[in-house]
Every structure is written in C-alpha cells, then in structure tokens.
Write a protein that holds these residues in place. Structure first.
Motif, mmCIF file in Angstrom:
data_model
loop_
_atom_site.group_PDB
_atom_site.id
_atom_site.type_symbol
_atom_site.label_atom_id
_atom_site.label_comp_id
_atom_site.label_asym_id
_atom_site.label_seq_id
_atom_site.Cartn_x
_atom_site.Cartn_y
_atom_site.Cartn_z
ATOM 1 N N THR A 1 0.787 -0.996 0.192
ATOM 2 C CA THR A 1 0.027 -0.056 -0.089
ATOM 3 C C THR A 1 0.874 1.082 -0.022
ATOM 4 O OG1 THR A 1 -1.668 -1.201 1.443
ATOM 5 C CG2 THR A 1 -1.811 1.299 1.124
ATOM 6 N N LYS A 2 1.891 1.331 0.873
ATOM 7 C CA LYS A 2 2.592 2.324 0.830
ATOM 8 C C LYS A 2 3.534 2.852 -0.384
ATOM 9 C CE LYS A 2 5.709 1.978 4.046
ATOM 10 N NZ LYS A 2 6.813 1.972 5.220
ATOM 11 N N ALA A 3 3.718 1.781 -1.157
ATOM 12 C CA ALA A 3 4.212 2.154 -2.715
ATOM 13 C C ALA A 3 3.499 2.665 -3.497
ATOM 14 C CB ALA A 3 4.621 0.737 -3.062
ATOM 15 N N LEU A 4 2.185 2.901 -3.102
ATOM 16 C CA LEU A 4 1.230 3.532 -4.030
ATOM 17 C C LEU A 4 0.885 5.009 -3.727
ATOM 18 C CD1 LEU A 4 -1.316 0.678 -4.262
ATOM 19 C CD2 LEU A 4 0.810 1.114 -5.722
ATOM 20 N N PHE A 5 1.292 5.470 -2.238
ATOM 21 C CA PHE A 5 1.097 6.845 -1.685
ATOM 22 C C PHE A 5 1.465 7.811 -2.733
ATOM 23 C CE2 PHE A 5 0.680 4.988 2.715
ATOM 24 C CZ PHE A 5 -0.493 4.579 2.427
ATOM 25 N N ALA A 6 0.695 8.877 -2.637
ATOM 26 C CA ALA A 6 1.093 10.296 -3.015
ATOM 27 C C ALA A 6 1.424 11.253 -2.001
ATOM 28 C CB ALA A 6 0.030 10.804 -4.133
ATOM 29 N N ASP A 7 1.030 11.053 -0.719
ATOM 30 C CA ASP A 7 1.253 11.695 0.453
ATOM 31 C C ASP A 7 1.184 10.988 1.583
ATOM 32 O OD1 ASP A 7 1.811 13.960 2.001
ATOM 33 O OD2 ASP A 7 -0.648 14.889 1.475
ATOM 34 N N LYS A 8 1.732 11.262 2.808
ATOM 35 C CA LYS A 8 2.002 10.727 3.975
ATOM 36 C C LYS A 8 0.323 10.452 4.430
ATOM 37 C CE LYS A 8 3.757 11.180 8.644
ATOM 38 N NZ LYS A 8 4.558 11.927 9.552
ATOM 39 N N PRO A 9 0.193 9.162 5.067
ATOM 40 C CA PRO A 9 -0.905 8.546 5.610
ATOM 41 C C PRO A 9 -1.341 9.146 6.901
ATOM 42 C CG PRO A 9 0.260 6.745 5.766
ATOM 43 C CD PRO A 9 1.178 7.905 5.070
ATOM 44 N N GLN A 10 -2.620 9.436 7.374
ATOM 45 C CA GLN A 10 -2.664 9.993 8.543
ATOM 46 C C GLN A 10 -3.717 8.871 9.223
ATOM 47 O OE1 GLN A 10 -4.798 13.303 7.161
ATOM 48 N NE2 GLN A 10 -3.477 14.765 8.349
ATOM 49 N N ALA A 11 -3.465 8.659 10.638
ATOM 50 C CA ALA A 11 -4.347 7.496 11.427
ATOM 51 C C ALA A 11 -4.731 8.055 12.679
ATOM 52 C CB ALA A 11 -3.466 6.353 11.365
ATOM 53 N N TRP A 12 -5.785 7.326 13.135
ATOM 54 C CA TRP A 12 -6.490 8.053 14.198
ATOM 55 C C TRP A 12 -7.098 6.829 14.797
ATOM 56 C CZ3 TRP A 12 -7.645 10.489 9.796
ATOM 57 C CH2 TRP A 12 -6.977 11.923 9.729
ATOM 58 N N SER A 13 -6.915 6.621 16.047
ATOM 59 C CA SER A 13 -7.710 5.644 17.226
ATOM 60 C C SER A 13 -8.353 6.405 17.892
ATOM 61 C CB SER A 13 -6.646 4.693 17.826
ATOM 62 O OG SER A 13 -5.670 3.756 16.986
ATOM 63 N N MET A 14 -9.838 5.803 18.034
ATOM 64 C CA MET A 14 -10.587 6.507 18.662
ATOM 65 C C MET A 14 -11.708 5.441 19.634
ATOM 66 S SD MET A 14 -12.084 9.470 16.017
ATOM 67 C CE MET A 14 -10.970 10.108 14.890
ATOM 68 N N GLN A 15 -12.197 6.080 20.528
ATOM 69 C CA GLN A 15 -13.539 5.216 21.130
ATOM 70 C C GLN A 15 -14.515 5.839 20.885
ATOM 71 O OE1 GLN A 15 -12.451 4.734 25.194
ATOM 72 N NE2 GLN A 15 -11.937 6.863 25.606
ATOM 73 N N ARG A 16 -15.616 5.196 21.040
ATOM 74 C CA ARG A 16 -16.933 5.577 21.077
ATOM 75 C C ARG A 16 -17.418 6.038 22.763
ATOM 76 N NH1 ARG A 16 -19.573 1.164 17.836
ATOM 77 N NH2 ARG A 16 -19.558 2.218 15.676
ATOM 78 N N ILE A 17 -17.994 7.404 22.712
ATOM 79 C CA ILE A 17 -18.557 8.061 23.947
ATOM 80 C C ILE A 17 -19.774 8.066 23.988
ATOM 81 C CG2 ILE A 17 -18.500 9.925 25.260
ATOM 82 C CD1 ILE A 17 -15.886 8.834 25.045
ATOM 83 N N GLU A 18 -20.600 8.095 22.774
ATOM 84 C CA GLU A 18 -22.160 8.110 22.808
ATOM 85 C C GLU A 18 -22.540 7.754 21.451
ATOM 86 O OE1 GLU A 18 -25.750 11.102 23.797
ATOM 87 O OE2 GLU A 18 -23.852 11.646 24.736
ATOM 88 N N VAL A 19 -23.552 6.834 21.231
ATOM 89 C CA VAL A 19 -24.175 6.593 19.920
ATOM 90 C C VAL A 19 -25.477 6.981 20.082
ATOM 91 C CG1 VAL A 19 -24.748 4.694 18.600
ATOM 92 C CG2 VAL A 19 -22.565 4.653 19.785
ATOM 93 N N MET A 20 -26.091 7.887 19.166
ATOM 94 C CA MET A 20 -27.493 8.121 19.093
ATOM 95 C C MET A 20 -28.439 7.088 18.500
ATOM 96 S SD MET A 20 -27.319 11.186 20.034
ATOM 97 C CE MET A 20 -28.876 12.027 19.665
ATOM 98 N N PRO A 21 -29.308 6.790 19.101
ATOM 99 C CA PRO A 21 -30.468 5.488 18.660
ATOM 100 C C PRO A 21 -30.862 6.142 17.307
ATOM 101 C CG PRO A 21 -31.339 6.800 20.292
ATOM 102 C CD PRO A 21 -30.010 7.116 20.377
ATOM 103 N N GLN A 22 -31.223 5.070 16.487
ATOM 104 C CA GLN A 22 -32.148 5.491 15.092
ATOM 105 C C GLN A 22 -33.446 5.761 15.487
ATOM 106 O OE1 GLN A 22 -30.921 5.526 12.003
ATOM 107 N NE2 GLN A 22 -28.999 4.846 12.529
ATOM 108 N N PRO A 23 -33.977 6.849 14.977
ATOM 109 C CA PRO A 23 -35.137 7.300 15.203
ATOM 110 C C PRO A 23 -36.448 6.283 14.792
ATOM 111 C CG PRO A 23 -34.370 8.770 13.380
ATOM 112 C CD PRO A 23 -33.122 7.816 13.905
ATOM 113 N N LYS A 24 -37.406 5.993 15.400
ATOM 114 C CA LYS A 24 -38.143 5.025 14.975
ATOM 115 C C LYS A 24 -39.127 5.664 13.906
ATOM 116 C CE LYS A 24 -38.657 2.976 19.444
ATOM 117 N NZ LYS A 24 -39.399 2.542 20.649
#
Length: 106
Positions: free
Chosen positions: A78-101
């Motif tokens: 994958t890296k061999a195909l890059f045009a720019d430096k990749p960016q990466a984020w690791s996150m955790q869920r804090i709150e999830v909104m329920p689907q409206p009924k």
C-alpha cells in the motif's frame, strides 16, 4: 471497542491497484482476531483519497495486527502507491445516538 481510521492519498494512476489490493486482502484483515468490521471509504471531492474504517475489540488486538506478517505485506504494498503521507486515528465511542423510530402507519 477501538475505532481506527486511516486516511490515505494515492497517486492518481495507482488507485485501481490499491482497490485490487484491498479487495484481495479485506477478508483476511476482517478475519484477524479482534477485528469486528472493516470498510473502505472514498473522499467525495478527491477520488484518489481513501480511508479505512475498522472496529477492533482492543488496542492490543489492533497492535497484534499491526505487528503481523499480514500487515507487513499489505502495508508495504500500500505504501508504495501513496502520493502523500497517510494519517491515522484511534478513537473510542463515547455516545451513540439511537435510530429514530419510523412513524406507525395506521
């Protein structure tokens, strides 16, 4: 649950090669222990910019994948195909909104 987002900008003439690589490896990535979900997103305004969105049981599971032979092979290609430096984020869920009924039809 850990959410991992990786944004990658590819050389425009290499996007088809990346898409084929993703198609060939996505099932192996998804089958890796601790991985619950993998999807590929494309930027609406920059067609050579893609992001992966993956869900992991834990940071340890993600790190085990990142230190695996599978990751080493996939990331090197994958890296061999890059045009720019990749960016990466690791996150955790804090709150999830329920689907409206949906309104009931009477």
């Amino acid at each position: 649950m850990l959410i991992r987002i990786v944004r990658m900008t590819f050389q425009e003439d290499k996007t088809a090669e990346f898409l084929e690589l993703f198609r060939q490896t996505k099932d192996s990535i998804r089958a890796f222990e601790g991985c619950n979900h993998v999807e590929l997103l494309q930027d609406m305004d920059q067609p050579n910019v893609y992001s992966t969105y993956s869900l992991w049981d834990s940071e340890n599971d993600l790190n085990n994948y990142r230190h695996s032979a599978l990751f080493g092979t996939v990331w090197k290609a994958t890296k061999a195909l890059f045009a720019d430096k990749p960016q990466a984020w690791s996150m955790q869920r804090i709150e999830v909104m329920p689907q409206p009924k949906s309104p009931s039809i009477h």
